[in-house]
Design a protein around this motif. Structure first.
Motif, PDB file in Angstrom:
ATOM      1  N   ALA A   1      56.699 -42.602 -13.188  1.00  0.00           N
ATOM      2  CA  ALA A   1      56.919 -44.048 -13.071  1.00  0.00           C
ATOM      3  C   ALA A   1      55.592 -44.773 -13.233  1.00  0.00           C
ATOM      4  CB  ALA A   1      57.547 -44.400 -11.722  1.00  0.00           C
ATOM      5  N   VAL A   2      55.681 -46.022 -13.657  1.00  0.00           N
ATOM      6  CA  VAL A   2      54.573 -46.975 -13.553  1.00  0.00           C
ATOM      7  C   VAL A   2      55.064 -48.059 -12.601  1.00  0.00           C
ATOM      8  CG1 VAL A   2      53.100 -48.638 -14.731  1.00  0.00           C
ATOM      9  CG2 VAL A   2      53.740 -46.507 -15.877  1.00  0.00           C
ATOM     10  N   ALA A   3      54.359 -48.265 -11.499  1.00  0.00           N
ATOM     11  CA  ALA A   3      54.853 -49.169 -10.456  1.00  0.00           C
ATOM     12  C   ALA A   3      53.760 -50.115  -9.990  1.00  0.00           C
ATOM     13  CB  ALA A   3      55.384 -48.369  -9.262  1.00  0.00           C
ATOM     14  N   ALA A   4      54.051 -51.407 -10.039  1.00  0.00           N
ATOM     15  CA  ALA A   4      53.155 -52.418  -9.475  1.00  0.00           C
ATOM     16  C   ALA A   4      53.574 -52.711  -8.042  1.00  0.00           C
ATOM     17  CB  ALA A   4      53.212 -53.690 -10.310  1.00  0.00           C
ATOM     18  N   PHE A   5      52.590 -53.031  -7.200  1.00  0.00           N
ATOM     19  CA  PHE A   5      52.858 -53.300  -5.791  1.00  0.00           C
ATOM     20  C   PHE A   5      52.337 -54.682  -5.407  1.00  0.00           C
ATOM     21  CE2 PHE A   5      52.990 -48.667  -5.956  1.00  0.00           C
ATOM     22  CZ  PHE A   5      54.216 -48.442  -5.347  1.00  0.00           C
ATOM     23  N   PRO A   6      53.060 -55.744  -5.786  1.00  0.00           N
ATOM     24  CA  PRO A   6      52.624 -57.096  -5.437  1.00  0.00           C
ATOM     25  C   PRO A   6      52.651 -57.345  -3.936  1.00  0.00           C
ATOM     26  CG  PRO A   6      54.842 -57.132  -6.371  1.00  0.00           C
ATOM     27  CD  PRO A   6      54.327 -55.735  -6.541  1.00  0.00           C
ATOM     28  N   HIS A   7      51.745 -58.192  -3.474  1.00  0.00           N
ATOM     29  CA  HIS A   7      51.670 -58.585  -2.068  1.00  0.00           C
ATOM     30  C   HIS A   7      50.962 -59.940  -2.015  1.00  0.00           C
ATOM     31  CE1 HIS A   7      47.314 -57.860  -1.789  1.00  0.00           C
ATOM     32  NE2 HIS A   7      47.557 -56.880  -2.646  1.00  0.00           N
ATOM     33  N   PRO A   8      51.108 -60.702  -0.933  1.00  0.00           N
ATOM     34  CA  PRO A   8      50.545 -62.064  -0.905  1.00  0.00           C
ATOM     35  C   PRO A   8      49.160 -62.175  -0.295  1.00  0.00           C
ATOM     36  CG  PRO A   8      52.055 -61.787   0.911  1.00  0.00           C
ATOM     37  CD  PRO A   8      52.063 -60.483   0.163  1.00  0.00           C
ATOM     38  N   TYR A   9      48.464 -61.045  -0.045  1.00  0.00           N
ATOM     39  CA  TYR A   9      47.222 -61.098   0.729  1.00  0.00           C
ATOM     40  C   TYR A   9      45.997 -60.788  -0.127  1.00  0.00           C
ATOM     41  CZ  TYR A   9      50.796 -61.022   4.307  1.00  0.00           C
ATOM     42  OH  TYR A   9      51.894 -61.312   5.047  1.00  0.00           O
TER      43      TYR A   9
ATOM     44  N   ILE B   1      51.910 -43.692 -11.852  1.00  0.00           N
ATOM     45  CA  ILE B   1      50.771 -44.592 -12.025  1.00  0.00           C
ATOM     46  C   ILE B   1      51.052 -45.842 -11.208  1.00  0.00           C
ATOM     47  CG2 ILE B   1      49.459 -46.001 -13.642  1.00  0.00           C
ATOM     48  CD1 ILE B   1      50.099 -43.929 -15.797  1.00  0.00           C
ATOM     49  N   TRP B   2      50.159 -46.154 -10.273  1.00  0.00           N
ATOM     50  CA  TRP B   2      50.338 -47.309  -9.403  1.00  0.00           C
ATOM     51  C   TRP B   2      49.370 -48.412  -9.833  1.00  0.00           C
ATOM     52  CZ3 TRP B   2      50.641 -45.051  -3.729  1.00  0.00           C
ATOM     53  CH2 TRP B   2      51.812 -44.297  -3.616  1.00  0.00           C
TER      54      TRP B   2
END
Length: 494
Positions: free
Chosen positions: A155-163, A125-126
């Protein structure tokens, strides 16, 4: 007897130390003996013949630079006495040298079939933020929903980014496209798209970029629209987990595999061991109908004609020319030197010029014809070897490979790195010292090529390991719990 040095091509004017060599050591050539004039570190080059100032240095059978001072046989050849021969924009002529790969019977791996026909190698899960403002919320939801991880939900995975906001033009378009690609990725059995509500790339805008996704498997949450966005996010993840609970692996053919190929922290052995092994793997997969993607365009400079001449036809050749010259224009538009490469770590490992680095880098492409050329953020459409427009930066390029459809990234390295990407990222060492010293980073050791394996044997071993990973075996970064992503920033920030 352990081999201590290698002359890669018969026409090479330099050889590479496979192990540290001492001053005074005798090097036995077929027609003469030379004596080393100084200590030569592993991965570094020494001259096999006397050469004069300005003379072209040949390695891999190709020019890698020119001398800035004369050298004698047995002397160290590196950045102190050679420099690049490369210029800026070039004109190219199509001179086809295409070798077709003989087809082989397709093998199978255990993957997840998706409703749209794509195949994933993970069932995760993203959590995809549309904007950097909600990064911390995404990570809090990941932590709060960790209880849904099970045998089937990996897995449960977050994908942080600055945009996602304060961007303009093509830069903003790239961000939206990469986010859309990840939302549609088959390694994600479920996706929570997390928006703030007032950003440029808000959820309503981003939905226009989604063309092939399962609405039953994607949840959208606007944080400004709910009282407790973390609690609501956890509920949405639990809802996705309920829909995924019966997902299971099943046998699927290797023609469904798309594998990205990347290198970083290269040393003087990368182009001798790890990259040729990945090239051998690429040919094996393509023979079974699979697909590989080669990227990091700036590290094709100096070896680009070898790829151009392997274009399946003139149209692909022209697209490859545009790929190379377009990336050079990107450098020039920012008033940067096209050939400001290799890195300090590369140089310490024995790589002297960009040609030296690129000729090693492109070994990952094996011998198959180039079937397709992809823009940044474009998903792969053709089976076989594809070239992808993306920079050399490890996280940016690996994310770009995943966005283009790669379910796994093969990452060769001579110095090691712990990073991950949105998909399983296999770290492949060029030397046994690294593999033994950083076993918590490295998944496969190509130093064995200098010890007890042939290239064909090691390529097959790598193929078998990729099948195992595609079937569920975790790589080192997954065991560490790492998931990373990075988007290629190209424009003005408002």
């Amino acid at each position: 007897m352990e081999k201590k040095w290698i002359q890669i091509h018969p026409s090479d004017k330099v050889a590479v130390a496979l192990t540290p060599l001492a001053k005074g050591e005798k090097i036995e050539l077929t027609d003469r003996t030379i004596e080393l004039q100084e200590d030569i570190a592993q991965g570094h080059k020494f001259a096999l013949v006397p050469m004069s100032e300005g003379e072209t240095v040949i390695k891999y059978g190709q020019p890698i630079g020119r001398l800035t001072a004369p050298v004698q046989a047995g002397e160290w050849v590196h950045i102190h006495n050679m420099k690049t021969r490369l210029g800026d924009l070039l004109e190219y002529t199509y001179t086809p040298e295409v070798t077709q790969i003989e087809k082989q019977e397709e093998k199978t791996f255990m993957g997840y079939r998706r409703a749209n026909g794509k195949v994933g190698v993970r069932n995760e899960i993203w959590i995809i933020p549309t904007v950097g403002c909600v990064n911390n919320i995404a990570q809090a939801i990941e932590k709060g929903a960790s209880h849904v991880v099970s045998e089937n939900i990996e897995a449960v995975a977050a994908f942080p980014h600055p945009y996602g906001c304060s961007q303009m033009g093509g830069d903003q378009e790239n961000t939206r496209q990469i986010l859309a690609d990840l939302i549609e990725h088959p390694n994600a059995g479920g996706v929570l798209v997390l928006g703030l509500g007032c950003e440029n790339s808000n959820i309503d805008v981003l939905k226009n970029y989604l063309k092939d996704y399962d609405p039953e498997r994607v949840e959208f949450l606007v944080c400004q629209d709910v009282e407790d966005e973390i609690a609501e996010g956890i509920k949405r993840v639990e809802k996705l987990a309920e829909k995924m609970k019966d997902d299971h692996r099943e046998p699927v053919g290797t023609s469904n595999l798309i594998i990205g190929m990347k290198c970083g922290g290269s040393d003087g052995l990368s182009g001798i061991t790890a990259n040729p092994t990945v090239g051998g793997f690429s040919d094996l997969l393509i023979a079974q109908g699979g697909t590989t993607i080669l990227t990091e365009v700036p590290e094709m400079f100096g070896a680009e004609t070898l790829l151009m001449n392997r274009a399946q036809n003139e149209e692909i050749f022209n697209e490859t020319v545009d790929l190379i010259n377009g990336f050079k224009e990107y450098f020039k538009s920012h008033n940067q030197t096209v050939y400001e490469n290799p890195s300090p770590g590369n140089k310490k490992g024995g790589i002297s010029t960009l040609e030296d680095k690129s000729l090693g880098c492109t070994q990952k492409a094996g011998s198959a014809p180039v079937e397709g050329v992809l823009k940044y953020g474009e998903q792969v459409k053709k089976h076989g070897l594809n070239l992808l427009s993306a920079p050399g930066n490890d996280l940016v390029a690996s994310t770009a490979l995943a966005a283009s459809g790669a379910q796994i990234v093969l990452f060769t390295t001579g110095r090691g790195t712990p990073f991950a990407s949105p998909v399983p990222t296999m770290k492949i060492s060029s030397n046994s010292r690294l593999a033994q010293g950083k076993h918590n980073w490295i998944d496969f050791n190509c130093g064995a090529l200098l010890e007890n394996k042939t290239l064909a044997e090691l390529s097959q071993d790598l193929f078998d390991e990729v099948i195992a990973v595609a079937s569920g075996k975790q790589v080192a970064s997954e065991r560490a719990g790492f998931h990373d992503m990075a988007i290629f920033k190209q424009g003005v920030t408002l």
